[in-house]
Design a protein around this motif. Sequence first.
Motif, PDB file in Angstrom:
ATOM      1  N   ALA A  66      50.714 -75.854 -46.988  1.00 22.37           N
ATOM      2  CA  ALA A  66      50.520 -74.431 -46.685  1.00 22.37           C
ATOM      3  C   ALA A  66      49.165 -74.180 -46.033  1.00 22.37           C
ATOM      4  CB  ALA A  66      50.659 -73.605 -47.957  1.00 22.37           C
ATOM      5  N   MET A  67      48.134 -74.859 -46.506  1.00 23.39           N
ATOM      6  CA  MET A  67      46.809 -74.690 -45.899  1.00 23.39           C
ATOM      7  C   MET A  67      46.799 -75.192 -44.455  1.00 23.39           C
ATOM      8  SD  MET A  67      44.233 -75.653 -49.040  1.00 23.39           S
ATOM      9  CE  MET A  67      42.867 -75.854 -47.934  1.00 23.39           C
ATOM     10  N   MET A  68      47.450 -76.324 -44.208  1.00 16.45           N
ATOM     11  CA  MET A  68      47.518 -76.837 -42.844  1.00 16.45           C
ATOM     12  C   MET A  68      48.299 -75.876 -41.950  1.00 16.45           C
ATOM     13  SD  MET A  68      46.599 -79.063 -40.675  1.00 16.45           S
ATOM     14  CE  MET A  68      45.945 -80.399 -41.629  1.00 16.45           C
ATOM     15  N   TYR A 124      49.908 -62.718 -36.653  1.00 19.33           N
ATOM     16  CA  TYR A 124      49.701 -63.818 -37.596  1.00 19.33           C
ATOM     17  C   TYR A 124      51.025 -64.254 -38.223  1.00 19.33           C
ATOM     18  CZ  TYR A 124      48.418 -66.547 -41.644  1.00 19.33           C
ATOM     19  OH  TYR A 124      48.347 -67.549 -42.571  1.00 19.33           O
ATOM     20  N   ALA A 125      51.861 -63.295 -38.600  1.00 21.08           N
ATOM     21  CA  ALA A 125      53.157 -63.648 -39.189  1.00 21.08           C
ATOM     22  C   ALA A 125      53.992 -64.457 -38.200  1.00 21.08           C
ATOM     23  CB  ALA A 125      53.903 -62.393 -39.615  1.00 21.08           C
ATOM     24  N   THR A 126      53.961 -64.076 -36.939  1.00 19.07           N
ATOM     25  CA  THR A 126      54.695 -64.819 -35.917  1.00 19.07           C
ATOM     26  C   THR A 126      54.079 -66.189 -35.698  1.00 19.07           C
ATOM     27  OG1 THR A 126      55.265 -62.723 -34.853  1.00 19.07           O
ATOM     28  CG2 THR A 126      55.541 -64.721 -33.544  1.00 19.07           C
ATOM     29  N   ALA A 127      52.748 -66.280 -35.709  1.00 16.03           N
ATOM     30  CA  ALA A 127      52.075 -67.566 -35.549  1.00 16.03           C
ATOM     31  C   ALA A 127      52.386 -68.491 -36.718  1.00 16.03           C
ATOM     32  CB  ALA A 127      50.572 -67.364 -35.415  1.00 16.03           C
ATOM     33  N   LEU A 128      52.386 -67.958 -37.929  1.00 14.74           N
ATOM     34  CA  LEU A 128      52.711 -68.763 -39.109  1.00 14.74           C
ATOM     35  C   LEU A 128      54.164 -69.214 -39.062  1.00 14.74           C
ATOM     36  CD1 LEU A 128      51.591 -69.905 -41.756  1.00 14.74           C
ATOM     37  CD2 LEU A 128      52.363 -67.808 -42.873  1.00 14.74           C
ATOM     38  N   THR A 142      58.237 -78.305 -39.744  1.00 17.77           N
ATOM     39  CA  THR A 142      59.364 -78.759 -40.552  1.00 17.77           C
ATOM     40  C   THR A 142      60.581 -79.145 -39.724  1.00 17.77           C
ATOM     41  OG1 THR A 142      60.078 -76.465 -40.853  1.00 17.77           O
ATOM     42  CG2 THR A 142      58.662 -77.406 -42.552  1.00 17.77           C
ATOM     43  N   THR A 143      60.700 -78.608 -38.539  1.00 17.87           N
ATOM     44  CA  THR A 143      61.807 -78.945 -37.634  1.00 17.87           C
ATOM     45  C   THR A 143      61.227 -79.016 -36.230  1.00 17.87           C
ATOM     46  OG1 THR A 143      62.370 -76.612 -37.249  1.00 17.87           O
ATOM     47  CG2 THR A 143      63.500 -77.710 -39.079  1.00 17.87           C
ATOM     48  N   VAL A 144      62.028 -78.777 -35.234  1.00 12.91           N
ATOM     49  CA  VAL A 144      61.514 -78.712 -33.875  1.00 12.91           C
ATOM     50  C   VAL A 144      61.432 -77.268 -33.391  1.00 12.91           C
ATOM     51  CG1 VAL A 144      62.222 -81.012 -33.193  1.00 12.91           C
ATOM     52  CG2 VAL A 144      63.823 -79.128 -32.936  1.00 12.91           C
ATOM     53  N   GLY A 145      61.501 -76.326 -34.307  1.00 13.60           N
ATOM     54  CA  GLY A 145      61.392 -74.911 -33.964  1.00 13.60           C
ATOM     55  C   GLY A 145      62.752 -74.340 -33.586  1.00 13.60           C
ATOM     56  N   PHE A 146      62.813 -73.026 -33.537  1.00 11.10           N
ATOM     57  CA  PHE A 146      64.062 -72.358 -33.189  1.00 11.10           C
ATOM     58  C   PHE A 146      64.078 -71.886 -31.747  1.00 11.10           C
ATOM     59  CE2 PHE A 146      63.980 -71.626 -37.850  1.00 11.10           C
ATOM     60  CZ  PHE A 146      65.099 -72.377 -38.141  1.00 11.10           C
ATOM     61  N   GLY A 147      62.934 -71.759 -31.115  1.00 10.14           N
ATOM     62  CA  GLY A 147      62.889 -71.362 -29.716  1.00 10.14           C
ATOM     63  C   GLY A 147      62.673 -69.883 -29.486  1.00 10.14           C
ATOM     64  N   ASN A 148      62.741 -69.060 -30.536  1.00 13.52           N
ATOM     65  CA  ASN A 148      62.505 -67.639 -30.327  1.00 13.52           C
ATOM     66  C   ASN A 148      61.020 -67.342 -30.123  1.00 13.52           C
ATOM     67  OD1 ASN A 148      61.989 -68.308 -32.942  1.00 13.52           O
ATOM     68  ND2 ASN A 148      63.107 -66.593 -33.834  1.00 13.52           N
ATOM     69  N   GLY A 200      53.034 -82.086 -38.561  1.00 10.23           N
ATOM     70  CA  GLY A 200      54.097 -81.716 -39.486  1.00 10.23           C
ATOM     71  C   GLY A 200      54.968 -82.898 -39.860  1.00 10.23           C
ATOM     72  N   GLY A 201      55.243 -83.762 -38.909  1.00  8.74           N
ATOM     73  CA  GLY A 201      56.026 -84.955 -39.204  1.00  8.74           C
ATOM     74  C   GLY A 201      55.320 -85.863 -40.187  1.00  8.74           C
ATOM     75  N   LYS A 202      54.026 -86.035 -39.992  1.00 14.15           N
ATOM     76  CA  LYS A 202      53.244 -86.879 -40.897  1.00 14.15           C
ATOM     77  C   LYS A 202      53.170 -86.253 -42.294  1.00 14.15           C
ATOM     78  CE  LYS A 202      50.448 -90.100 -42.234  1.00 14.15           C
ATOM     79  NZ  LYS A 202      50.951 -91.402 -42.580  1.00 14.15           N
ATOM     80  N   LEU A 203      52.891 -84.962 -42.368  1.00  8.17           N
ATOM     81  CA  LEU A 203      52.815 -84.302 -43.665  1.00  8.17           C
ATOM     82  C   LEU A 203      54.160 -84.307 -44.385  1.00  8.17           C
ATOM     83  CD1 LEU A 203      50.480 -81.249 -42.985  1.00  8.17           C
ATOM     84  CD2 LEU A 203      49.975 -83.288 -44.316  1.00  8.17           C
ATOM     85  N   SER A 204      55.235 -84.117 -43.643  1.00  8.29           N
ATOM     86  CA  SER A 204      56.569 -84.160 -44.266  1.00  8.29           C
ATOM     87  C   SER A 204      56.863 -85.554 -44.791  1.00  8.29           C
ATOM     88  CB  SER A 204      57.637 -83.755 -43.253  1.00  8.29           C
ATOM     89  OG  SER A 204      57.450 -82.422 -42.850  1.00  8.29           O
ATOM     90  N   TYR A 205      56.468 -86.569 -44.044  1.00  9.98           N
ATOM     91  CA  TYR A 205      56.679 -87.939 -44.485  1.00  9.98           C
ATOM     92  C   TYR A 205      55.902 -88.208 -45.778  1.00  9.98           C
ATOM     93  CZ  TYR A 205      56.272 -93.001 -44.645  1.00  9.98           C
ATOM     94  OH  TYR A 205      56.285 -94.302 -45.043  1.00  9.98           O
ATOM     95  N   VAL A 206      54.640 -87.790 -45.815  1.00  8.76           N
ATOM     96  CA  VAL A 206      53.822 -87.991 -47.006  1.00  8.76           C
ATOM     97  C   VAL A 206      54.405 -87.238 -48.184  1.00  8.76           C
ATOM     98  CG1 VAL A 206      51.557 -87.473 -48.019  1.00  8.76           C
ATOM     99  CG2 VAL A 206      51.705 -88.501 -45.757  1.00  8.76           C
ATOM    100  N   LEU A 207      54.860 -86.012 -47.948  1.00  9.82           N
ATOM    101  CA  LEU A 207      55.429 -85.204 -49.027  1.00  9.82           C
ATOM    102  C   LEU A 207      56.687 -85.848 -49.597  1.00  9.82           C
ATOM    103  CD1 LEU A 207      55.013 -82.421 -50.410  1.00  9.82           C
ATOM    104  CD2 LEU A 207      56.614 -81.495 -48.761  1.00  9.82           C
ATOM    105  N   VAL A 208      57.573 -86.326 -48.741  1.00  2.00           N
ATOM    106  CA  VAL A 208      58.829 -86.920 -49.198  1.00  2.00           C
ATOM    107  C   VAL A 208      58.583 -88.263 -49.879  1.00  2.00           C
ATOM    108  CG1 VAL A 208      61.021 -87.910 -48.408  1.00  2.00           C
ATOM    109  CG2 VAL A 208      60.269 -85.684 -47.548  1.00  2.00           C
ATOM    110  N   THR A 209      57.737 -89.099 -49.310  1.00  2.00           N
ATOM    111  CA  THR A 209      57.533 -90.421 -49.898  1.00  2.00           C
ATOM    112  C   THR A 209      56.774 -90.338 -51.211  1.00  2.00           C
ATOM    113  OG1 THR A 209      55.565 -90.762 -48.534  1.00  2.00           O
ATOM    114  CG2 THR A 209      57.649 -91.684 -47.737  1.00  2.00           C
TER     115      THR A 209
END
Length: 127
Positions: free
Chosen positions: A24-26, A77-81, A89-95, A114-123
């Motif tokens: 979340a901080m990242m 900010y909400a849109t940026a977040l 977490t994915t490749v985005g939705f495109g909107n 995000g890919g690296k953080l997701s990998y660390v989180l899952v492993t």
Amino acid sequence: MVRKLHRYTEYSAILLTLLMIAFAMMAHWLACIWYVIGLSEVSDNSTVSWLYALGEAINKPYVNFTMGSGPDEGSAYATALYFTLTSMTTVGFGNVAANTNAEKVFAVVTMLIGGKLSYVLVTDISC
């Protein structure tokens, strides 16, 4: 402090909480950078920036590219977040899309982080 945190990482619930806080901080930091990139593109009179497109989409366009006009900071900010979380977490939705070169480079970096953080989180959770 690091030793104390290492001692608590033996418990999976605490580890999951710490990793989610780090994720979340990242996402927050990347959203702030994404917002600054959008502001710099708008101040350069770019009509293809994601922030300019957001203003057009919510009927709060930039008037003569002045900083007082356009979407409010909360909406931006909400849109940026949203963009950073979907990119991490994915490749985005495109909107919300990267349109300029600076935005595209940042989007690629966000996806790699995000890919690296997701990998660390899952492993770390599965071990």
